[in-house]
Design a protein around this motif. Structure first.
Motif, mmCIF file in Angstrom:
data_model
loop_
_atom_site.group_PDB
_atom_site.id
_atom_site.type_symbol
_atom_site.label_atom_id
_atom_site.label_comp_id
_atom_site.label_asym_id
_atom_site.label_seq_id
_atom_site.Cartn_x
_atom_site.Cartn_y
_atom_site.Cartn_z
ATOM 1 N N VAL A 301 30.523 -11.055 50.251
ATOM 2 C CA VAL A 301 30.395 -10.090 51.133
ATOM 3 C C VAL A 301 31.093 -8.946 50.494
ATOM 4 N N LYS A 302 32.301 -8.852 50.161
ATOM 5 C CA LYS A 302 33.223 -7.923 49.959
ATOM 6 C C LYS A 302 32.627 -6.992 48.559
ATOM 7 N N VAL A 303 32.006 -7.718 47.920
ATOM 8 C CA VAL A 303 31.308 -7.191 46.615
ATOM 9 C C VAL A 303 30.187 -6.432 46.905
ATOM 10 N N LEU A 304 29.331 -6.975 47.882
ATOM 11 C CA LEU A 304 28.086 -6.248 48.311
ATOM 12 C C LEU A 304 28.510 -4.997 49.128
ATOM 13 N N LEU A 305 29.452 -5.110 49.935
ATOM 14 C CA LEU A 305 30.064 -4.070 50.699
ATOM 15 C C LEU A 305 30.631 -2.784 49.757
ATOM 16 N N ARG A 306 31.143 -3.164 48.744
ATOM 17 C CA ARG A 306 32.012 -2.371 47.765
ATOM 18 C C ARG A 306 30.838 -1.538 46.803
ATOM 19 N N MET A 307 29.747 -2.322 46.626
ATOM 20 C CA MET A 307 28.831 -1.871 45.672
ATOM 21 C C MET A 307 27.593 -1.027 46.569
ATOM 22 N N LEU A 308 27.749 -1.136 47.977
ATOM 23 C CA LEU A 308 26.684 -0.693 48.747
ATOM 24 C C LEU A 308 26.205 0.699 48.617
ATOM 25 N N PRO A 309 27.290 1.684 48.376
ATOM 26 C CA PRO A 309 26.849 3.018 48.042
ATOM 27 C C PRO A 309 25.963 3.197 46.950
ATOM 28 N N ALA A 310 26.429 2.702 45.899
ATOM 29 C CA ALA A 310 25.898 2.691 44.665
ATOM 30 C C ALA A 310 24.306 2.002 44.634
ATOM 31 N N TYR A 311 24.505 0.834 45.140
ATOM 32 C CA TYR A 311 23.025 0.078 45.543
ATOM 33 C C TYR A 311 22.254 0.819 46.218
ATOM 34 N N TYR A 312 22.645 1.561 47.336
ATOM 35 C CA TYR A 312 21.478 2.293 48.057
ATOM 36 C C TYR A 312 21.132 3.653 46.930
ATOM 37 N N LYS A 313 22.034 4.139 46.501
ATOM 38 C CA LYS A 313 21.461 5.241 45.770
ATOM 39 C C LYS A 313 20.547 4.963 44.515
ATOM 40 N N HIS A 314 20.687 3.708 44.033
ATOM 41 C CA HIS A 314 19.907 2.969 42.933
ATOM 42 C C HIS A 314 18.797 2.746 43.252
ATOM 43 N N VAL A 315 18.626 1.914 44.581
ATOM 44 C CA VAL A 315 17.067 1.560 44.848
ATOM 45 C C VAL A 315 16.213 2.837 45.477
ATOM 46 N N ARG A 316 17.167 3.811 45.942
ATOM 47 C CA ARG A 316 16.453 4.993 46.612
ATOM 48 C C ARG A 316 16.008 5.719 45.249
ATOM 49 N N SER A 317 16.393 5.681 44.309
ATOM 50 C CA SER A 317 15.908 6.540 43.014
ATOM 51 C C SER A 317 15.016 5.802 42.220
ATOM 52 N N PHE A 318 14.954 4.384 42.237
ATOM 53 C CA PHE A 318 14.038 3.793 41.386
ATOM 54 C C PHE A 318 13.249 2.990 42.239
ATOM 55 N N ASP A 319 11.888 3.505 42.610
ATOM 56 C CA ASP A 319 11.054 2.671 43.490
ATOM 57 C C ASP A 319 10.586 1.031 42.765
ATOM 58 N N ASN A 320 10.392 1.261 41.721
ATOM 59 C CA ASN A 320 10.158 -0.087 40.700
ATOM 60 C C ASN A 320 11.348 -1.107 40.680
ATOM 61 N N THR A 321 12.536 -0.790 41.038
ATOM 62 C CA THR A 321 13.747 -1.477 40.759
ATOM 63 C C THR A 321 13.388 -2.834 40.925
ATOM 64 N N LEU A 322 13.898 -3.552 39.998
ATOM 65 C CA LEU A 322 13.746 -5.178 40.097
ATOM 66 C C LEU A 322 14.939 -5.923 40.854
ATOM 67 N N VAL A 323 15.788 -5.222 41.059
ATOM 68 C CA VAL A 323 17.022 -6.081 41.776
ATOM 69 C C VAL A 323 16.734 -6.260 43.120
ATOM 70 N N THR A 324 17.193 -7.244 43.650
ATOM 71 C CA THR A 324 17.250 -7.907 45.019
ATOM 72 C C THR A 324 17.025 -6.913 46.100
ATOM 73 N N LYS A 325 16.235 -7.023 47.107
ATOM 74 C CA LYS A 325 16.223 -6.191 48.111
ATOM 75 C C LYS A 325 17.006 -6.712 49.360
ATOM 76 N N PHE A 326 17.988 -6.129 49.913
ATOM 77 C CA PHE A 326 18.879 -6.597 50.568
ATOM 78 C C PHE A 326 18.443 -5.948 52.094
ATOM 79 N N PHE A 327 18.282 -6.580 53.179
ATOM 80 C CA PHE A 327 17.851 -6.020 54.452
ATOM 81 C C PHE A 327 18.813 -6.190 55.557
ATOM 82 N N GLY A 328 19.769 -6.825 55.422
ATOM 83 C CA GLY A 328 20.695 -7.196 56.498
ATOM 84 C C GLY A 328 21.906 -8.056 56.043
ATOM 85 N N LEU A 329 23.117 -7.548 56.367
ATOM 86 C CA LEU A 329 24.219 -8.420 56.318
ATOM 87 C C LEU A 329 25.155 -8.754 57.509
ATOM 88 N N HIS A 330 25.268 -10.145 58.051
ATOM 89 C CA HIS A 330 25.647 -10.362 59.213
ATOM 90 C C HIS A 330 26.669 -11.546 59.166
#
Length: 552
Positions: A301-330
């Protein structure tokens, strides 16, 4: 108390057409054997208090609530007449042609279905924020005024529907299962979190939205509260991490809020994989295969929250990204005598398709321990094979191969920058000739129809339903590398699915110690635990050997 919905589809038509009536007939839930306090209805309409007496008992004393209006109730007729005064004055021609729409109402309720103008026309679904669902028929808007009885059963209080026929991975979480209450808690929490949120106005987010402290706790007592419905599970607390970020990610990934809730929180039970993964995490699938739910360690959870800003920027920049799509953290926290926290993430299921996945591979580029432990006669469609089990080279058509290489580079650079390692490329293979070899005389027609249906659902996208070929290989015992065999010139037509998974392992102290320990026993280049820069290079080198351009 739960709000009482409008009692018939004509009342719903009136409220959707004239939003000023949105509070009409909002009363209290009528449990079996109870009476309806009409004060709220009277206040909403300006009339006298209305008394409703339920005439049916509860179908199941523990799971269902029934609302019924007595036929011929004059008071209710008068209320409806007040609401529907101008219904007949609407010019049908002015409503235009029927269209499909998703509408999130100010109350948080959600409508998905056909509209004509502002009014439901044809088939649709109305989803209340407490999880109740009303399905309107093709002529639901024209039903008899005297037919005002219907069953409204919150999904959180029903026993989940068993899976549809057909081979599915995992065990159905039905009543009596050790994780049944956890599933109910998860569904209640998702319903609450998604149903009460409005759609994000923009994809641009402030840095404060990514703050790890940006989380919302909600208590769910069994008797219900001002903001939560009564339920049959234990008392628990629900946490949403960075809710605005994940709500915006769902919008970015074109996830419909109504479909999302129905997939996870509908009548169908979740499916639990029979054994946890190597990490000790448990995996659950929705019955429609769209989503996968994974329990997480606090460190993940800590890793995902730490990388969340960079992850958001990446998936928004690359529509064809192959990395896992995350929809919710609870997180679900069980209160009372048994204090227990369960953290989980909701992800897209890479293999959600009408195509059968005949073979699946988890590829890292390392060789130590990278083979299945199953005997060859026990390997089936659910077995996840590894690097040393790979007996193909995947051949992609020219432009697709260029897109693939470009995207793998971008995704691996992102993961290296975030100090992530131990990820893998998950590949699913559907063999077209498996259908042709079937004993059914119509198998070839069925295969063509299947492909047409997949293309209608969505255009082919990188890593999703890609028509390709695989070339068989044979391993040479004298070769220095045992990872990729020698091509044979024998090809098979396939449909490919692939994506980069397990992207939440950083190179922490435990991985550094694992690397130091195993390096003394094995070739350091063969083990999985290496620093992110070395891991990235080795992963890409291997993937670019396992995938190549199809020169046919």
């Amino acid at each position: 108390m739960n709000p009482l919905p409008p009692p018939a589809s004509r009342l719903w038509e009136a409220s959707i057409r004239k939003l000023k009536y949105s509070n009409i007939l909002r009363g209290s839930v009528v449990p079996s054997g109870g009476a309806f306090d009409g004060a709220a209805a009277a206040a909403a309409t300006g009339g006298d208090p209305v008394t409703l007496t339920p005439s049916l008992s509860v179908i199941s004393s523990t799971s269902n609530t029934i609302y019924q209006y007595e036929d011929g109730d004059d008071d209710i007729d008068s209320v409806l007449d007040d609401v529907d005064t101008d219904d007949d004055d609407v010019d049908e021609a002015s409503l235009g042609e029927p269209s499909h729409s998703d509408q999130l109402l100010p109350s948080g309720d959600f409508y998905q279905g056909d509209l004509r103008g502002d009014l439901p026309h044809g088939a649709g679904k109305y989803l209340w924020t407490d999880g109740s669902i009303l399905v309107e028929g093709e002529d639901g808007g024209e039903e008899s005024r005297n037919d005002r009885s219907w069953v409204r059963t919150p999904s959180c209080m029903r026993a989940p529907t068993l899976p549809k026929p057909g081979k599915k991975q995992g065990e159905t979480i039905s009543k009596g299962h050790k994780n049944y209450e956890l599933m109910l808690n998860l569904q209640l929490g998702i319903r609450h979190a998604v149903g009460r949120q409005s759609a994000p106005a923009s994809l641009d987010l402030k840095s404060s939205a990514f703050d790890p402290k940006e989380k919302v706790w909600t208590r769910f007592p069994p008797e219900g509260s001002k903001h939560t419905p009564p339920h049959q599970s234990c008392d628990f607390r629900w946490k949403d991490y960075c809710p605005l970020v994940f709500r915006t990610l769902r919008k970015l990934f074109d996830v419909d809020p109504g479909d999302y809730m129905l997939s996870i929180c509908g009548d169908d039970a979740l499916l639990e994989l029979s054994s946890p993964g190597k990490s000790g995490s448990f995996f659950y699938f929705t019955n429609d295969d769209k989503y996968m739910i994974k329990t997480m360690k606090k460190a993940e959870v800590k890793v995902l929250l730490r990388m969340l800003p960079a992850y958001y920027k990446h998936v928004r920049s690359f529509d064809n990204t192959l990395v896992t799509k995350f929809f919710g953290l609870h997180c679900v926290k069980i209160t009372g005598a048994i204090q227990k926290k369960v953290r989980f993430v909701i992800m897209g299921n890479l293999f959600c398709s009408n195509y059968s996945i005949h073979r699946r591979f988890d590829l890292k580029g390392s060789s130590h321990g990278r083979t299945t432990d199953k005997p060859i006669d026990q390997i089936d469609e659910t077995t996840t094979l590894k690097d040393l089990d790979l007996n193909f080279i995947f051949r992609l058509e020219g432009s697709w191969y260029e897109d693939f290489c470009r995207q793998v580079d971008k995704d691996c650079e992102f993961l290296e920058q975030e100090r992530i390692m131990d990820y893998s490329l998950l590949v699913g293979v559907h063999f077209k000739d498996r259908c042709k070899d079937s004993s059914s005389p119509d198998n070839e027609t069925t295969q063509t129809a299947l492909e047409d249906e997949e293309r209608r659902k969505a255009p082919v996208k990188l890593g999703i339903g890609m028509p390709s070929r695989v070339e068989n290989v044979v391993k040479n015992p004298e070769s220095e590398s045992q990872l990729i065999g020698e091509p044979t010139g024998e090809f098979q037509d396939v449909i490919l699915f692939f994506g980069i998974i397990d992207i939440l392992q950083d190179y922490d102290i435990s991985k550094k110690l694992e690397h130091a320990y195993k390096s003394m026993q094995y070739d350091p280049n063969s083990i999985s635990a290496v620093d992110p820069k070395q891991y990235c290079k080795r992963f890409r080198d291997f993937i670019y050997r396992a995938f190549s351009e199809d020169l046919q």
